[in-house]
Scaffold this active site. Structure first.
Site, PDB file in Angstrom:
ATOM      1  N   TYR A 121       2.256  59.070  12.171  1.00 40.00           N
ATOM      2  CA  TYR A 121       3.676  58.814  11.921  1.00 40.00           C
ATOM      3  C   TYR A 121       3.947  58.120  10.585  1.00 40.00           C
ATOM      4  CZ  TYR A 121       4.280  59.531  17.001  1.00 40.00           C
ATOM      5  OH  TYR A 121       4.302  60.047  18.268  1.00 40.00           O
ATOM      6  N   CYS A 159     -14.695  60.649  10.349  1.00 42.55           N
ATOM      7  CA  CYS A 159     -14.964  61.599   9.276  1.00 42.55           C
ATOM      8  C   CYS A 159     -13.702  62.394   8.938  1.00 42.55           C
ATOM      9  CB  CYS A 159     -16.104  62.529   9.677  1.00 42.55           C
ATOM     10  SG  CYS A 159     -16.744  63.485   8.285  1.00 42.55           S
TER      11      CYS A 159
END
Length: 410
Positions: free
Chosen positions: A310, A336
């Site tokens: 967000y 990752c």
């Protein structure tokens, strides 16, 4: 730093050592305080219900706490209903407001005895076929664009949520054909709304619709109240909002044909639990590049996705070295992917092994966590009556593998 905050930080560090990191901590005192603020603000409403929107944080103990406070429950899935029932909620104090679920899931909700809001004409018609003469609620789409982020704005014209308020004639035809009865109307326009005008605009639309239905039992205005994420942040002025909504609601009631008192419902989630939560992480590494100093921690968006999903801002403090010189750090995780908690934040000097505290971690944090990169989900702790309680154990490899079925592969 004042003495009270210093003592609290020392207590958080003690908990980090006791339970390990990453660690979610929820302060029940702050939850109770927010709930009471809601009740007090709308004391001018004769029949008021606060339903906790449990998707914000579904830990069973959080739900049990709200049950003891007298709250109802806002749910969006069968699983949330079942957790609510396990927490002790009476089925009639649980409202199920699903979106894009099958009629089979809604049938299950009927079996469990909860109240139901429907937000789809097709499902409304199917429901009426299976359960004629049943009393249901209707979720209305007011066509209002409001919210702190496009992803959490759910009342606009292109939203998948709710039945357009222009489709009320169609709703009436379905009710007439099936015998269904409307017991209430529901609306929710979004989250992180600070301007009262959006709440008022939506409420007026709902009251205009409700006046055409003489036997309703409740009007549900949802929620979306903004909480502060920074010291200088604006937030929803609950006192001003309550005066406006109370006045509008009482005017509606004066003109309503049925003089039995209608219940006004709110469904806050983030407002009730966000500020109660702290997420503690340990610093794995300090990494210098040509332009950036990274503080890499033992977590990532697998545990705390809001900043990445967000672009949400969460205050980050170094509670291990609160009086150190302030420097600029980009706080990142061990996943990752690019999982940045905060970019170029001014934080007191960080060393490897320090404990960082990420605030406003009570809502939509653990509940949106995952096992991405095969990482374990963290522990949760509740502070209650001066004591700390482990309310969820840290996962183990056994948890990751328990539903895997091995087959012979040659």
């Amino acid at each position: 730093m004042n003495q009270q905050k210093k003592k609290y930080n020392e207590y958080l560090i003690k908990l980090a050592k006791k339970y390990g990191t990453p660690l979610y901590i929820y302060d029940s005192y702050k939850i109770k305080k927010q709930y009471q603020k809601m009740v007090n603000s709308f004391s001018g409403i004769k029949k008021l219900i606060i339903n906790y929107a449990c998707k914000a944080n579904t830990n069973l103990n959080i739900l049990k706490l709200f049950h003891t406070l007298g709250s109802g429950l806002d749910t969006v899935s069968i699983q949330e209903i079942e957790i609510g029932l396990k927490a002790g909620f009476n089925p009639k104090k649980i409202i199920f407001t699903p979106n894009c679920v099958s009629i089979q899931e809604i049938k299950k909700a009927v079996e469990l005895g909860v109240r139901i809001n429907l937000d789809n004409l097709s499902i409304l018609e199917q429901f009426g076929y299976h359960f004629p003469n049943y009393s249901i609620g209707i979720r209305i789409n007011p066509h209002i664009m409001a919210g702190g982020n496009k992803k959490i704005s759910v009342g606009h014209i292109d939203s998948k949520f709710g039945i357009s308020h222009y489709q009320i004639p169609h709703v009436k035809r379905i009710l007439k054909n099936t015998g269904l009865k409307v017991e209430g109307f529901h609306m929710h326009t979004g989250s992180d709304i600070s301007d009262p005008k959006y709440f008022l605009e939506g409420a007026k639309i709902l009251f205009q619709i409700a006046i055409e239905f003489p036997k309703i039992d409740y009007i549900d205005l949802g929620s979306g109240f903004k909480v502060p994420y920074k010291k200088e942040d604006i937030k929803t002025d609950l006192y001003s909002l309550s005066k406006i909504i109370t006045n509008e609601f009482n005017n509606f009631f004066q003109n309503y044909i049925n003089k039995n008192f209608i219940t006004l419902i709110f469904e806050p989630g983030k407002f009730l639990v966000s500020e109660s939560g702290y997420f503690l992480v340990s610093v794995n590494v300090i990494k210098h590049t040509t332009s950036t100093v990274f503080a890499g921690v033992d977590s990532g968006f697998n545990h705390f996705i809001r900043p990445m999903f967000y672009d949400a801002y969460h205050c980050i403090e170094n509670i291990s070295n609160p009086n150190g010189c302030f420097r600029l750090y980009t706080v990142v995780g061990y996943i990752c992917e690019s999982d940045t908690f905060g970019f170029n934040r001014k934080i007191s000097e960080i060393h490897e092994g320090d404990i960082l505290c990420i605030k406003n971690a009570g809502a939509y944090c653990f509940s949106m966590s995952s096992n991405y990169n095969s990482r374990y989900r963290p522990s949760e702790v509740m502070l209650l009556n001066g004591k700390d309680f482990l309310i969820r154990k840290r996962e183990t490899m056994q948890d990751l593998l328990k539903n895997i079925i091995e087959i012979p592969i040659s």
